[in-house]
Design an enzyme around this catalytic site. Structure first.
Site, short mmCIF file in Angstrom:
data_model
loop_
_atom_site.label_atom_id
_atom_site.label_comp_id
_atom_site.label_asym_id
_atom_site.label_seq_id
_atom_site.Cartn_x
_atom_site.Cartn_y
_atom_site.Cartn_z
N HIS A 47 -11.95 -0.54 2.32
CA HIS A 47 -10.68 -1.27 2.35
C HIS A 47 -10.91 -2.66 2.93
CE1 HIS A 47 -6.47 -2.19 3.00
NE2 HIS A 47 -6.23 -1.23 2.13
N ASP A 78 -6.18 6.31 -1.59
CA ASP A 78 -6.37 6.88 -2.93
C ASP A 78 -7.31 8.09 -2.95
OD1 ASP A 78 -4.75 5.02 -4.40
OD2 ASP A 78 -6.25 3.51 -3.93
#
Ligand code: CMC
Length: 432
Positions: free
Chosen positions: A311, A368
């Site tokens: 991320h 996700d």
């Protein structure tokens, strides 16, 4: 981390060759320190360069706070863990858009607006037949959200808070209908009408899976899992799609057009499309002889991505992934639907978190990684996963669109450093 002296500083000094300038320092609620470079070019002729906006604060925003080092996420100051535990998607949406948790009356009023606007224009229903059955639901979703601006012309110009509330309710309500119709069209199934008495999540499941002749009932655990999924996706400050929505909004474009652009930005596998890529990757292991460590080696050798990992902001476990990991196990147990992909995902996580490549780069599971397994458990088809992300993210897009409008901000227009050809003359065809 900023030191007390940095937090107290009013200006920062910058020296470029023989030019010295002072720039204002801005400190956020949570002690984030930024150097305001707005006047830098006017005063020195110099711009800043930050490829991929890795270190650029593009806005001051009151909506969502993330601390990537500590793994913290809060909507309007409230920790995501508390919202996941106690809130519903619609209450969370209202918190994001209007800034406060709603009173019972405000909540009831907004719910009635959602019911009032849950249908789409009949002519728009027919438009679904114009898409091929193989058309991707994300393409249909973005087209249809943009199309809403043709049928909701009374809220394109917004004069007051009531208009904004009305437009927000329409979009949150109608995206659910449009998303379900995109799926049903791809399956060649007849479209069903929404049920005004149903909760948001129940209505979505009804639109997806009931038929005109057979209304389905849904397990409350399924509806709760769906609500949780939507809450966890509801906002995430200046991510790629939200920045896109803000960028489009800054030109004065209407809410529907701005959010349609957000859907397009979300589609890519580095952003919302990662939830599909994760399941593809897990299936690849499940349906082949490849073991988890073998996939890891392949990913590193070929410099591929392990989807659902890494991320831009988090240097720790994404707090949304932590919540999803806990809940997905519970939901599968409750529904009595064990999923071999969950075991593979857990093994993959364990292997990655002890692998030097991932550890040294602070690569942890993101939202996700487990979300697709939750969606599988509640029966959502894989090609709809990113659409589900878009339904969840809608309140965040609307809140950000509203913030741009209210700040009356100037058009978003970054600069660049040109690295192409210097000036040269046009050459006619016969001389090239
Ligand atoms: N698998 C393997 N290597 C990775 C991964 C990954 N998932 N993510 C980052 N890296 C490596 C990357 O190759 C780079 O290595 P090196 O320093 O040797 O060049 C290093 O880690 C730093 O990565 P980066 O690409 O500079 O990081 P970024 O901030 O530009 O990208 C990201 C962030 C999320 C796009 C990236 O981590 C990624 O592609 N992850 C996989 C896709 C994914 O799961 N996306 C969902 C993000 S969360 C929800 C959302 O926003 O939609």
């Amino acid at each position: 981390m900023p030191t007390p002296a940095m937090l107290a500083a009013k200006t920062a000094e910058l020296t470029i060759g023989d030019c010295k300038t002072e720039l204002p320092v801005v400190v956020g609620t949570e002690q984030e320190v930024a150097v305001d470079i707005e006047k830098l070019r006017a005063e020195t002729g110099v711009i800043t360069l930050d490829d991929g906006y890795r270190n650029t604060g593009s806005v001051k925003s009151d909506i969502t706070f993330i601390n990537g080092e500590e793994g913290i996420l809060r909507y309007r100051g409230i920790p995501i863990e508390q919202l996941a535990e106690n809130s519903t998607f619609i209450e969370t949406a209202m918190l994001l858009i209007f800034g406060e948790l709603p009173s019972a009356d405000q909540f009831a009023h907004f719910r009635s607006l959602l019911s009032e606007h849950e249908m789409i224009h009949e002519a728009m229903r027919h438009s679904f037949l114009g898409f091929p059955a193989t058309g991707h639901p994300m393409a249909i979703l973005s087209s249809m959200i943009n199309t809403l601006s043709c049928y909701n012309t009374d809220v394109l110009e917004m004069d007051d808070e009531k208009d904004v509330e009305n437009a927000a309710a329409r979009l949150i309500s109608k995206i659910r209908t449009v998303a379900a119709y995109a799926y049903r069209t791809s399956q060649g199934l007849p479209l069903v009408y929404p049920e005004p008495e149903y909760s948001y999540c129940r209505n979505f499941m009804h639109l997806m899976f009931s038929s005109p002749t057979r209304q389905l009932e849904f397990d409350p655990d399924v509806l709760r899992a769906l609500s949780l999924f939507l809450i966890l996706h509801a906002d995430h400050e200046q991510n790629c799609s939200t920045s896109t929505v803000r960028m489009v909004a800054s030109s004065g474009a209407n809410l529907f057009a701005s959010c349609a652009a957000g859907v397009c930005a979300l589609w890519g596998p580095l952003h919302g499309g990662a939830n599909v890529a994760v399941i593809d990757q897990l299936q690849r292991i499940h349906h082949s002889d490849m073991s988890v460590p073998e996939l890891m080696e392949l990913v590193k050798q070929r410099k591929e991505k392990l989807y659902g990992f890494g991320h831009r902001v988090y240097r720790k476990y994404d707090p949304r992934a932590k919540i999803l990991r806990q809940h997905v196990t519970k939901v599968l147990d409750k529904l009595g639907k064990p999923d071999p992909l969950l075991d593979i995902a857990k093994e993959l996580e364990e292997v990655a978190l002890s692998d030097d490549f991932f550890v040294s780069r602070d690569l942890y599971p993101n939202v996700d990684f487990y979300s697709g397994i939750l969606l599988r458990a509640i029966g959502i088809p894989t090609n709809m996963y990113t659409v589900m992300f878009a339904i969840g993210r809608m309140p965040g897009w609307i809140a950000n669109w509203k913030e741009v409008r209210e700040a009356n901000s100037s058009i978003y227009r970054p600069r660049q450093v040109y690295t192409g050809q210097p000036k040269r003359d046009y050459v006619p065809f016969d001389q090239r």
